[in-house]
Scaffold this motif. Structure first.
Motif, mmCIF file in Angstrom:
data_model
loop_
_atom_site.group_PDB
_atom_site.id
_atom_site.type_symbol
_atom_site.label_atom_id
_atom_site.label_comp_id
_atom_site.label_asym_id
_atom_site.label_seq_id
_atom_site.Cartn_x
_atom_site.Cartn_y
_atom_site.Cartn_z
ATOM 1 N N ALA A 101 0.889 -1.265 -0.148
ATOM 2 C CA ALA A 101 0.103 0.016 -0.077
ATOM 3 C C ALA A 101 0.971 1.216 -0.199
ATOM 4 O O ALA A 101 0.549 2.348 -0.569
ATOM 5 N N ALA A 102 2.011 1.140 0.560
ATOM 6 C CA ALA A 102 3.032 2.377 0.863
ATOM 7 C C ALA A 102 3.388 2.873 -0.787
ATOM 8 O O ALA A 102 3.735 4.047 -0.939
ATOM 9 N N PHE A 103 3.190 2.013 -1.582
ATOM 10 C CA PHE A 103 3.841 2.302 -2.949
ATOM 11 C C PHE A 103 2.937 3.196 -3.697
ATOM 12 O O PHE A 103 3.219 3.828 -4.887
ATOM 13 N N ILE A 104 1.775 3.717 -3.209
ATOM 14 C CA ILE A 104 0.726 4.403 -3.850
ATOM 15 C C ILE A 104 1.043 6.125 -3.563
ATOM 16 O O ILE A 104 0.503 6.844 -4.160
ATOM 17 N N ASN A 105 2.042 6.197 -2.658
ATOM 18 C CA ASN A 105 2.393 7.560 -2.092
ATOM 19 C C ASN A 105 2.914 8.417 -3.220
ATOM 20 O O ASN A 105 3.579 8.161 -3.984
ATOM 21 N N GLN A 106 2.358 9.629 -3.206
ATOM 22 C CA GLN A 106 2.304 10.683 -4.138
ATOM 23 C C GLN A 106 3.248 11.630 -3.984
ATOM 24 O O GLN A 106 3.437 12.566 -4.886
ATOM 25 N N ASN A 107 3.758 11.509 -2.564
ATOM 26 C CA ASN A 107 4.591 12.791 -2.413
ATOM 27 C C ASN A 107 5.974 12.837 -2.954
ATOM 28 O O ASN A 107 6.598 11.785 -2.576
ATOM 29 N N PRO A 108 6.335 13.769 -3.708
ATOM 30 C CA PRO A 108 7.741 13.298 -4.373
ATOM 31 C C PRO A 108 9.066 13.422 -3.282
ATOM 32 O O PRO A 108 9.966 12.992 -3.704
ATOM 33 N N ALA A 109 8.682 14.028 -2.130
ATOM 34 C CA ALA A 109 9.811 14.104 -1.235
ATOM 35 C C ALA A 109 10.021 12.513 -0.669
ATOM 36 O O ALA A 109 10.989 12.452 -0.029
ATOM 37 N N TYR A 235 -5.857 10.305 10.046
ATOM 38 C CA TYR A 235 -6.232 10.357 8.458
ATOM 39 C C TYR A 235 -5.950 11.521 7.893
ATOM 40 O O TYR A 235 -5.575 11.692 6.705
ATOM 41 N N GLU A 236 -6.215 12.684 8.622
ATOM 42 C CA GLU A 236 -6.220 14.027 7.875
ATOM 43 C C GLU A 236 -4.722 14.536 7.592
ATOM 44 O O GLU A 236 -4.381 15.133 6.929
ATOM 45 N N HIS A 237 -3.774 13.735 8.163
ATOM 46 C CA HIS A 237 -2.355 14.016 7.889
ATOM 47 C C HIS A 237 -1.633 12.779 6.955
ATOM 48 O O HIS A 237 -0.404 12.595 7.063
ATOM 49 N N GLY A 238 -2.452 12.017 6.419
ATOM 50 C CA GLY A 238 -2.023 10.893 5.648
ATOM 51 C C GLY A 238 -1.412 9.689 6.116
ATOM 52 O O GLY A 238 -0.487 9.060 5.406
ATOM 53 N N TRP A 239 -1.766 9.356 7.413
ATOM 54 C CA TRP A 239 -1.424 8.023 8.133
ATOM 55 C C TRP A 239 -2.707 7.305 7.977
ATOM 56 O O TRP A 239 -3.997 7.563 8.565
ATOM 57 N N PHE A 240 -2.336 6.009 7.765
ATOM 58 C CA PHE A 240 -3.312 4.944 7.640
ATOM 59 C C PHE A 240 -2.896 3.546 8.140
ATOM 60 O O PHE A 240 -1.771 3.434 8.000
ATOM 61 N N LEU A 253 0.908 7.280 3.870
ATOM 62 C CA LEU A 253 0.560 7.078 2.553
ATOM 63 C C LEU A 253 0.501 8.718 1.711
ATOM 64 O O LEU A 253 0.638 8.767 0.671
ATOM 65 N N GLY A 254 0.493 9.752 2.819
ATOM 66 C CA GLY A 254 0.818 11.028 2.095
ATOM 67 C C GLY A 254 -0.449 11.666 1.288
ATOM 68 O O GLY A 254 -0.337 12.537 0.531
ATOM 69 N N VAL A 255 -1.534 10.837 1.422
ATOM 70 C CA VAL A 255 -2.812 11.255 0.625
ATOM 71 C C VAL A 255 -3.981 11.424 1.291
ATOM 72 O O VAL A 255 -4.039 11.016 2.720
#
Length: 280
Positions: A101-109, A235-240, A253-255
């Motif tokens: 699931a972590a590979f969906i992360n869209q954050n370029p950093a 959730y509001e800060h991208g953690w699941f 996950l950053g989304v």
């Protein structure tokens, strides 16, 4: 006089018939011309080879309906991060299904490994040296990738969210040796081979095999979450929660929550806890 009127009426009817025929021919010419350049030539007397050419207008072929599945969306989301998608049924595929699931992360950093399996300590260290790390506020020695730590610190500034151990580095980014030590705490010598063969999957929700933990990537932390307010802040800060039945394990996950289905993750509620899992 009557003959003149009848003659005029006859001429008018003939003109109307000719106009109707011309208009009809123009429509057929357009319909045929749009579907076949050869048919268009056949409408001009004396031009083109009209043998075998149908003059019946044809309807456009309907476009097939494209069905995009959860798996399609997930594989498209992770493709930029993984060098290759593991073959179905392989050990790497089993790991991707459990921890991908972590590979969906869209954050370029955010940095992700090019594979779901880091083979040994040197390979793990080589990857971790590429990461920009930051300390989690209020901890002794807990570090995460900077984006993940920043998001977690913001969530914890809104709600009191303690680490599982209360303070320790073992809740955050781990070394290969620590991953290995945790594995043998829960598994025996035969367990890894059973996982590789696809015969054992339940343990993947308890402990990750050597070289496969999201904790190696600086994107996971073990927390003590006991109420809806803490969960909402995360959730509001991208953690699941992305590893089925591993209750304390949280992944950055950053989304946004509403974006997870669009990226292919599926929600599964187990014992009242919502996990966002891969669709593999």
């Amino acid at each position: 006089m009557r003959r003149s009127v009848k003659k005029i009426k006859l001429i008018f009817v003939m003109i109307l018939m000719v106009f109707t025929l011309v208009a009809s021919n123009t429509i057929n010419h357009y319909q045929l011309g749009a579907n076949s350049p050869v048919s268009q030539e056949c409408l001009i007397v004396g031009t083109g080879d009209c043998r075998g050419v149908s003059t019946t207008p044809s309807l456009p072929t309907p476009m097939p309906e494209i069905i995009v599945t959860e798996q399609d969306r997930f594989l498209a989301a992770i493709a930029p991060h993984l060098s290759t998608i593991p073959q179905v049924g392989s050990y790497e595929y089993i790991l991707l299904r459990a921890y991908g699931a972590a590979f969906i992360n869209q954050n370029p950093a955010v940095q992700l490994p090019a594979t779901v399996l880091l083979q040994d300590e040197p390979e793990t260290l080589a990857f971790q040296e590429t990461l920009t790390m930051m300390k989690v506020d209020g901890t002794n020695d807990c570090y995460l990738q900077a984006s993940a730590a920043t998001a977690l610190n913001e969530a914890r500034s809104q709600q009191n969210i303690p680490l599982k151990s209360g303070y320790g580095s073992g809740d955050c980014t781990r070394s290969f040796a620590t991953n290995l030590r945790f594995w043998y705490k829960y598994a025996n010598r035969n367990t890894l081979e059973q996982v590789r063969a696809g015969k054992e999957t339940a343990i993947l929700g308890v402990v990750a095999p050597p070289g496969t933990s999201q904790h190696l990537w600086g994107l996971a932390i073990d927390l003590r979450v006991s109420n809806a307010q803490q969960r909402q802040a995360l959730y509001e800060h991208g953690w699941f929660q992305t590893v089925a039945k591993d209750v304390p394990h949280w992944t950055y996950l950053g989304v946004k929550l509403e974006d997870l289905p669009q990226l292919g993750l599926k929600q599964q509620v187990i014992n009242g806890i919502s996990y966002w899992l891969t669709p593999l």
